[in-house]
Design a protein around this motif. Structure first.
Motif, PDB file in Angstrom:
ATOM      1  N   ILE A 175       0.849  -1.188   0.000  1.00 15.89           N
ATOM      2  CA  ILE A 175       0.000   0.000   0.000  1.00 15.89           C
ATOM      3  C   ILE A 175       0.889   1.243   0.000  1.00 15.89           C
ATOM      4  O   ILE A 175       1.857   1.318   0.766  1.00 15.89           O
ATOM      5  N   SER A 176       0.543   2.181  -0.854  1.00 17.36           N
ATOM      6  CA  SER A 176       1.232   3.466  -0.884  1.00 17.36           C
ATOM      7  C   SER A 176       0.253   4.582  -0.554  1.00 17.36           C
ATOM      8  O   SER A 176      -0.911   4.550  -0.971  1.00 17.36           O
ATOM      9  N   GLY A 177       0.704   5.551   0.199  1.00 20.80           N
ATOM     10  CA  GLY A 177      -0.070   6.751   0.464  1.00 20.80           C
ATOM     11  C   GLY A 177       0.458   7.895  -0.378  1.00 20.80           C
ATOM     12  O   GLY A 177       1.135   7.695  -1.388  1.00 20.80           O
ATOM     13  N   PHE A 178       0.198   9.116   0.047  1.00 21.02           N
ATOM     14  CA  PHE A 178       0.655  10.277  -0.713  1.00 21.02           C
ATOM     15  C   PHE A 178       0.648  11.506   0.184  1.00 21.02           C
ATOM     16  O   PHE A 178       0.049  11.512   1.271  1.00 21.02           O
ATOM     17  N   VAL A 179       1.338  12.535  -0.263  1.00 19.81           N
ATOM     18  CA  VAL A 179       1.333  13.828   0.414  1.00 19.81           C
ATOM     19  C   VAL A 179       0.678  14.833  -0.509  1.00 19.81           C
ATOM     20  O   VAL A 179       1.055  14.958  -1.679  1.00 19.81           O
ATOM     21  N   ASN A 180      -0.310  15.544   0.006  1.00 20.18           N
ATOM     22  CA  ASN A 180      -1.037  16.520  -0.791  1.00 20.18           C
ATOM     23  C   ASN A 180      -0.161  17.713  -1.172  1.00 20.18           C
ATOM     24  O   ASN A 180       0.824  18.008  -0.484  1.00 20.18           O
ATOM     25  N   TYR A 215       0.852  15.693   9.047  1.00 16.13           N
ATOM     26  CA  TYR A 215       1.244  16.782   8.155  1.00 16.13           C
ATOM     27  C   TYR A 215       2.760  16.876   8.066  1.00 16.13           C
ATOM     28  O   TYR A 215       3.473  16.617   9.048  1.00 16.13           O
ATOM     29  N   VAL A 216       3.246  17.266   6.892  1.00 15.92           N
ATOM     30  CA  VAL A 216       4.626  17.719   6.757  1.00 15.92           C
ATOM     31  C   VAL A 216       4.620  19.229   6.930  1.00 15.92           C
ATOM     32  O   VAL A 216       3.843  19.936   6.266  1.00 15.92           O
ATOM     33  N   LEU A 217       5.463  19.738   7.831  1.00 14.30           N
ATOM     34  CA  LEU A 217       5.605  21.171   8.054  1.00 14.30           C
ATOM     35  C   LEU A 217       7.001  21.599   7.630  1.00 14.30           C
ATOM     36  O   LEU A 217       8.004  21.170   8.221  1.00 14.30           O
ATOM     37  N   ASN A 218       7.060  22.422   6.595  1.00 14.81           N
ATOM     38  CA  ASN A 218       8.334  22.935   6.102  1.00 14.81           C
ATOM     39  C   ASN A 218       8.464  24.411   6.439  1.00 14.81           C
ATOM     40  O   ASN A 218       7.559  25.200   6.168  1.00 14.81           O
ATOM     41  N   THR A 219       9.593  24.789   7.023  1.00 13.68           N
ATOM     42  CA  THR A 219       9.886  26.192   7.275  1.00 13.68           C
ATOM     43  C   THR A 219      10.848  26.689   6.205  1.00 13.68           C
ATOM     44  O   THR A 219      11.912  26.104   5.991  1.00 13.68           O
ATOM     45  N   LEU A 220      10.451  27.773   5.524  1.00  9.73           N
ATOM     46  CA  LEU A 220      11.229  28.336   4.427  1.00  9.73           C
ATOM     47  C   LEU A 220      11.713  29.723   4.804  1.00  9.73           C
ATOM     48  O   LEU A 220      10.997  30.497   5.441  1.00  9.73           O
ATOM     49  N   LYS A 221      12.926  30.048   4.372  1.00  9.86           N
ATOM     50  CA  LYS A 221      13.519  31.359   4.648  1.00  9.86           C
ATOM     51  C   LYS A 221      14.142  31.898   3.373  1.00  9.86           C
ATOM     52  O   LYS A 221      14.692  31.146   2.569  1.00  9.86           O
ATOM     53  N   ASN A 231      13.976  24.049   7.924  1.00 12.03           N
ATOM     54  CA  ASN A 231      13.530  23.116   8.955  1.00 12.03           C
ATOM     55  C   ASN A 231      12.357  22.316   8.422  1.00 12.03           C
ATOM     56  O   ASN A 231      11.556  22.828   7.637  1.00 12.03           O
ATOM     57  N   GLN A 232      12.275  21.058   8.837  1.00 11.43           N
ATOM     58  CA  GLN A 232      11.176  20.195   8.409  1.00 11.43           C
ATOM     59  C   GLN A 232      10.759  19.311   9.575  1.00 11.43           C
ATOM     60  O   GLN A 232      11.607  18.741  10.274  1.00 11.43           O
ATOM     61  N   ASN A 233       9.444  19.219   9.780  1.00 14.48           N
ATOM     62  CA  ASN A 233       8.901  18.346  10.809  1.00 14.48           C
ATOM     63  C   ASN A 233       7.707  17.586  10.250  1.00 14.48           C
ATOM     64  O   ASN A 233       7.033  18.063   9.331  1.00 14.48           O
ATOM     65  N   VAL A 234       7.467  16.423  10.806  1.00 19.17           N
ATOM     66  CA  VAL A 234       6.239  15.682  10.537  1.00 19.17           C
ATOM     67  C   VAL A 234       5.446  15.655  11.835  1.00 19.17           C
ATOM     68  O   VAL A 234       5.968  15.275  12.886  1.00 19.17           O
ATOM     69  N   VAL A 235       4.200  16.091  11.779  1.00 19.36           N
ATOM     70  CA  VAL A 235       3.341  16.093  12.957  1.00 19.36           C
ATOM     71  C   VAL A 235       2.250  15.049  12.766  1.00 19.36           C
ATOM     72  O   VAL A 235       1.791  14.809  11.646  1.00 19.36           O
TER      73      VAL A 235
END
Length: 241
Positions: A175-180, A215-221, A231-235
């Protein structure tokens, strides 16, 4: 600016969002508008256009958007580049089931438009692989920075897990999922220096879009004339104890 008229044979744009601030760099506040065409009672907006009125000369500049239809178009002014001049963040709800958003950031220093952020370019750059593993785990790989995250889904319902795993915790089938694509872009001044970073949200989905895993949370500068990942986090969702 624009007035809104509705006739039997024609429609005209109206102001759908407004902001006031110096975006040209001359220290004089400017008028910034999003205009669009709505057909009441629907909130759906078409032909969304960025319009800037110079605070000194009164001159109007219209900037068409590549994706110019959606819901709840909105403007925010923040300095993202550190030059001391406000940039223009545009946000539009797509209205789709995945809560996907359209976002643009423009600079308008010296009355010259510059596209700093395009949601389509972001979505092409930030790709992921989501794969279900044995023992109630889901692996998320971020291709951008070659990082791997493991999500424990053992707190899902027995019905959910039994459809995917056998009694020994082995997958019944691959099974594969996806990220929106991007579903939220928020200005945050993380270091309180009056220069804003971007916090980007992308939902991780399992077998279908409503099967949310986190969620994937990406911080961009802004660095070296572009937004870079710092920075990148998965919550993940919690469960009752």
């Amino acid at each position: 600016m624009y007035n809104c008229y509705f006739r039997a044979d024609n429609m005209y744009p109206s102001i759908v969002s407004y902001a006031w601030g110096d975006v040209t760099g001359d220290k004089i506040p400017d008028n910034i508008y999003l205009t669009g065409i709505r057909t009441p009672p629907s909130p759906f907006t078409q032909n969304i256009t960025l319009v800037i009125q110079d605070g000194v000369t009164g001159k109007f500049t219209s900037i068409p958007l590549a994706e110019n239809t959606g819901y709840n178009p909105n403007l925010l002014l923040n300095d993202f580049t550190g030059d001391g001049v406000a940039d223009i963040l545009i946000s539009i709800d797509s209205g789709g089931s995945g809560a996907i958003m359209y976002h643009y950031i423009y600079s308008f220093i010296n009355n010259k438009e510059k596209l700093l952020f395009d949601f389509n370019a972001y979505n092409e750059e930030y790709k992921y692989d989501v794969t279900y593993k044995d023992n109630y785990k889901v692996e998320v790989i971020s291709r951008k920075n070659n990082l791997k995250y493991i999500i424990d889904i053992s707190n899902k319902s027995a019905t959910y897990l039994n459809e995917i795993y056998d009694k020994n915790g082995k997958l019944r089938a691959p099974i594969s999922g996806f990220v929106n694509p991007l579903s939220g872009l928020y200005p945050v001044d993380f270091d309180s220096n009056k220069v804003y970073e971007l916090l980007a949200y992308q939902k991780i989905a399992g077998r279908y879009n409503a099967d949310s895993l986190g969620y994937v949370l990406n911080t961009l500068k802004w660095e070296n004339n572009k937004f870079v990942l710092i920075n990148q986090n998965v919550v993940i969702w919690g469960s009752e104890v």
